[in-house]
Design an enzyme around this catalytic site. Structure first.
Site, mmCIF file in Angstrom:
data_model
loop_
_atom_site.group_PDB
_atom_site.id
_atom_site.type_symbol
_atom_site.label_atom_id
_atom_site.label_comp_id
_atom_site.label_asym_id
_atom_site.label_seq_id
_atom_site.Cartn_x
_atom_site.Cartn_y
_atom_site.Cartn_z
ATOM 1 N N MET A 29 0.856 -1.198 0.000
ATOM 2 C CA MET A 29 0.000 0.000 0.000
ATOM 3 C C MET A 29 0.891 1.246 0.000
ATOM 4 S SD MET A 29 -3.420 -0.923 2.065
ATOM 5 C CE MET A 29 -2.805 -0.714 3.711
ATOM 6 N N HIS A 36 9.578 -3.531 3.237
ATOM 7 C CA HIS A 36 9.084 -3.790 1.868
ATOM 8 C C HIS A 36 10.264 -4.079 0.937
ATOM 9 C CE1 HIS A 36 5.735 -0.968 3.228
ATOM 10 N NE2 HIS A 36 5.056 -2.024 2.828
ATOM 11 N N GLY A 148 4.946 -10.342 4.142
ATOM 12 C CA GLY A 148 5.705 -10.253 5.389
ATOM 13 C C GLY A 148 4.966 -10.940 6.536
ATOM 14 N N GLU A 149 5.748 -11.535 7.435
ATOM 15 C CA GLU A 149 5.147 -12.209 8.601
ATOM 16 C C GLU A 149 4.643 -11.214 9.644
ATOM 17 O OE1 GLU A 149 8.133 -15.012 9.891
ATOM 18 O OE2 GLU A 149 7.254 -16.588 8.640
ATOM 19 N N SER A 186 7.049 -0.491 9.943
ATOM 20 C CA SER A 186 5.670 -0.339 9.473
ATOM 21 C C SER A 186 5.517 1.059 8.890
ATOM 22 C CB SER A 186 4.718 -0.497 10.660
ATOM 23 O OG SER A 186 3.457 0.052 10.349
HETATM 24 O O1 PAF Z 1 -0.075 -5.808 3.640
HETATM 25 C C1 PAF Z 1 -0.497 -4.876 2.930
HETATM 26 O O2 PAF Z 1 0.176 -3.879 2.690
HETATM 27 C C2 PAF Z 1 -1.909 -4.966 2.355
HETATM 28 O O3 PAF Z 1 -2.776 -5.591 3.231
HETATM 29 C C3 PAF Z 1 -1.944 -5.639 0.961
HETATM 30 C C4 PAF Z 1 -1.513 -7.090 1.032
HETATM 31 C C5 PAF Z 1 -1.057 -4.870 -0.003
HETATM 32 C C6 PAF Z 1 -3.378 -5.611 0.421
HETATM 33 O O4 PAF Z 1 -3.845 -4.313 0.281
#
Ligand code: PAF
Length: 281
Positions: A29, A36, A148-149, A186
């Site tokens: 997102m 990420h 991710g976990e 996060s």
């Molecule tokens: O983990 C996230 O960032 C979101 O839940 C995802 C998997 C991209 C779905 O919108």
């Protein structure tokens, strides 16, 4: 390269120079951080092509304020991805293109996986996640997808979705990325000061303590100590602390040999909702 529509993406991935190549997919997102980027790096190492989606999915937010405040900066995200590899394909669709007619979540039944913790405290959240991930899988058609976990319950939901729908996508779980104090990375941490981030590592310290004590304390003692650690801190509002079976995600009643358990926490801290989890055995 930034691709804005499903048709454009299909057009790019289908031509003969791309057929037969493996596609790795990292759904996000946006508001990208090192967590990420470690997923994207793993996808780059293991696939011929890598697609990263950046889409703030409205149907998974149960709280409109949280959606409104969710950090968004496409330009910064794209330049971070380019610094890893200029070859990364960024898919940033508009909601209308991804969802078509109605921007709403389908209703799924994931049984016990969504009955507790996030499922219990964020009504409809996993329906929104499963809906958007299905749409994204359909658009990208990846061989492997990386999750991710940190969102462990989401990971189990997606593994089940793929299994239930017989999709030939391999779901790759990736370990939680943490800062030096143990705080799980996060996008929401952006709203904390450096000093607050230090304090926020309380979640990890409690999880670590639970892990250390797991072999010699009862579940009741473990739950009591964890809750006590939060009730001593006025800046934190503990939403839940749970010890659950890592497969079914049902709260543990007793410890069965041969089963895996994890501890899960969600807490509000200076207006930011933090979650974390850790394996216990
Ligand atoms: O983990 C996230 O960032 C979101 O839940 C995802 C998997 C991209 C779905 O919108």
């Amino acid at each position: 390269m930034i691709i804005r529509t499903k048709d454009e993406l299909k057009g790019f991935l289908c031509p003969s120079n791309n057929t037969g190549k493996t596609v790795g997919f990292v759904p996000t997102m946006g508001a990208l951080h090192q967590g990420h980027l470690s997923l994207v790096q793993q996808a780059l190492n293991e696939n011929d092509l890598v697609v990263v989606s950046i889409f703030v999915n409205p149907t998974q937010f149960n709280n409109p304020e949280d959606l409104q405040r969710y950090p968004q900066n496409l330009e910064a995200d794209v330049s971070l991805l380019k610094s890893l590899s200029p070859e990364v394909i960024v898919f940033a669709p508009a909601a209308k293109d991804l969802y078509q007619e109605t921007i709403s979540a389908k209703a799924y039944d994931f049984g016990s996986l969504t009955q507790f913790m996030e499922g219990q405290h964020r009504a409809g959240h996993f329906d929104g996640v499963a809906t958007v991930v299905s749409l994204l899988f359909d658009a990208v058609n990846p061989d492997c997808a990386y999750f991710g976990e940190k969102d462990f319950q989401q990971l189990r939901v997606i593994q089940t979705l793929v299994q239930d729908q017989n999709l030939s996508i391999s779901i790759v779980p990736c370990p939680i990325a943490r800062n030096a104090d143990g705080l799980a990375l996060s996008s929401r941490n952006e709203r904390l000061t450096e000093a607050q981030k230090k304090q926020a590592s309380l979640l990890y310290r409690v999880l670590e303590q639970t892990q250390k004590s797991f072999a010699h304390q009862s579940l009741e003692q473990l739950r009591k100590s964890a809750k006590q650690a939060f009730s001593d801190q006025i800046d934190f509002d503990l939403e839940y602390f749970e010890i659950a079976d890592a497969q079914t995600l049902t709260p543990a009643i007793n410890i069965a040999s041969g089963k895996k358990y994890r501890a899960f926490i969600a807490a509000h801290f200076h207006g930011v909702r933090l979650i974390d989890n850790l394996e216990l055995n």
